[in-house]
Design an enzyme around this catalytic site. Structure first.
Site, PDB file in Angstrom:
ATOM      1  CG  ASP A  47      -1.882   1.179   1.201  1.00  0.00           C
ATOM      2  OD1 ASP A  47      -2.963   1.036   0.605  1.00  0.00           O
ATOM      3  OD2 ASP A  47      -1.548   2.259   1.749  1.00  0.00           O
ATOM      4  CE1 TYR A  52       0.477   7.862   2.211  1.00  0.00           C
ATOM      5  CE2 TYR A  52       0.980   5.572   1.779  1.00  0.00           C
ATOM      6  CZ  TYR A  52       0.130   6.533   2.279  1.00  0.00           C
ATOM      7  OH  TYR A  52      -1.058   6.151   2.846  1.00  0.00           O
ATOM      8  CE  LYS A  77      -3.737   4.730   0.331  1.00  0.00           C
ATOM      9  NZ  LYS A  77      -2.330   4.529   0.673  1.00  0.00           N
ATOM     10  CG  HIS A 110      -4.629   9.716  -0.235  1.00  0.00           C
ATOM     11  ND1 HIS A 110      -3.278   9.568  -0.423  1.00  0.00           N
ATOM     12  CD2 HIS A 110      -4.824   9.408   1.070  1.00  0.00           C
ATOM     13  CE1 HIS A 110      -2.697   9.201   0.699  1.00  0.00           C
ATOM     14  NE2 HIS A 110      -3.620   9.089   1.625  1.00  0.00           N
TER      15      HIS A 110
END
Ligand SMILES: NC(=O)c1ccc[n+]([C@@H]2O[C@H](COP(=O)([O-])OP(=O)(O)OC[C@H]3O[C@@H](n4cnc5c(N)ncnc54)[C@H](OP(=O)(O)O)[C@@H]3O)[C@@H](O)[C@H]2O)c1
Length: 289
Positions: A47, A52, A77, A110
């Site tokens: 994930d 990120y 996402k 997200h």
């Protein structure tokens, strides 16, 4: 090596019930090493997210692992700064490129802000074109989820929301489950806040089963029908967090866990205007470009 059971999503795609999250691993070398170790330990769901900033590292680890692509369930996402139809189309391709993949297993919106419908339309098209095997959302409350479902054509398969002992969200979880949308818990350990790993009630249950408190928390979530994606950069914890399929909490133990609910997010209230401004405000300039 632990064999993780899978569940069938509402579009028929199989997803592992337990995976590996890489939030807050911004160092790309560290992230690559962690994902390689996780794949070696047997994790088959990864994930990540555009936000990120480590999709490249996840992609490199997948390549180096030697694990066949079709055995790994890759989730990423789209961030709010790409929530228009046109930007989302490019955002999907950018994620694929950074990951070095020609398809994603699951791609999520997200956050529930901005032009979610425009972005969702781009996800629907990518899904229909075979670039993404399943599409879903994250941090959507029941009303936002229902609104999206009624407006758009393809139903989300997953809603990734915060669920942990301090914030159990029983009403939201029940709604998603009754709607055939799989709940995936982010921050299953509340990132360790409020002494979750040393809580006396969880410790008592752990001792009764010869397990750790982390394992009890993951087991409790799985028994609620929730998918979990714990994060750790430590190999021994990765192994520990997977070893949760050989014991079962009793109804009384499930109740003792339920009693820990503080009914408050440990991070942000996604409905709070201040939070919305924090998460979404900085993207507005980009969206108008
Ligand atoms: N959709 C969203 O908005 C959203 C938001 C947040 C997170 N997520 C996803 O959910 C994943 C998990 O959430 P999270 O990373 O925020 O937090 P988390 O999994 O609740 O907690 C991670 C923390 O717990 C520690 N830890 C892990 N296993 C442990 C164990 N067995 N014993 C003791 N400590 C342990 C880790 O330390 P070490 O790493 O040092 O071992 C890290 O500090 C993320 O990685 C991300 O993929 C999604």
């Amino acid at each position: 090596m632990t064999n993780v059971p899978t569940i069938k999503l509402n579009n028929g795609v199989e997803m592992p019930q337990l995976g590996f999250g890489v939030f807050q691993v911004p160092d790309l070398a560290e992230c690559e090493a962690a994902v390689l170790a996780a794949l070696k330990a047997g994790y088959r769901l990864l994930d990540t997210a555009t936000a990120y900033r480590n999709e490249e590292a996840v992609g490199r680890a997948i390549q180096k692992s030697g694990v066949p692509r079709d055995e790994i369930f890759v989730t990423s996402k789209l961030w709010v700064s790409d929530f228009t139809y046109d930007r989302a189309k490019k955002g999907i391709d950018a994620s694929l490129q950074r990951l070095g993949l020609d398809y994603l297993d699951l791609y999520l919106l997200h956050q529930p802000y901005g032009d979610t419908m425009g972005a969702w339309r781009a996800l629907e098209e990518a899904y229909q074109a075979g670039k993404i095997r399943a599409i879903g959302v994250s941090n959507f409350y029941a009303d936002q989820l229902k609104n999206l479902e009624l407006t758009m054509n393809v139903k989300p398969v997953v809603n990734q929301i915060e669920v942990n002992p301090w914030y159990q969200q029983p009403t939201e979880v029940a709604f998603n489950q009754s709607d055939d949308v799989r709940v995936e818990a982010w921050a299953p350990f509340a990132e360790g806040q409020h002494g979750v790993f040393t809580d006396p009630a969880i410790t008592a249950i752990a001792q009764a089963h010869g397990k750790t408190t982390g394992q009890v928390i993951l087991r409790w979530l799985l028994q609620r029908g929730i998918t979990v994606i714990p994060k750790s950069v430590h190999r021994e914890r990765m192994v520990e967090n997977m070893d949760v399929f050989d014991f079962e909490l009793s109804p009384a133990e499930m109740q003792a866990m339920a009693a820990l609910d503080r009914q408050e997010s440990q991070f942000f209230d996604h409905r709070d205007p201040v939070t919305i401004e924090q998460i979404f405000g900085s993207s507005l300039k980009q969206l108008k470009e």
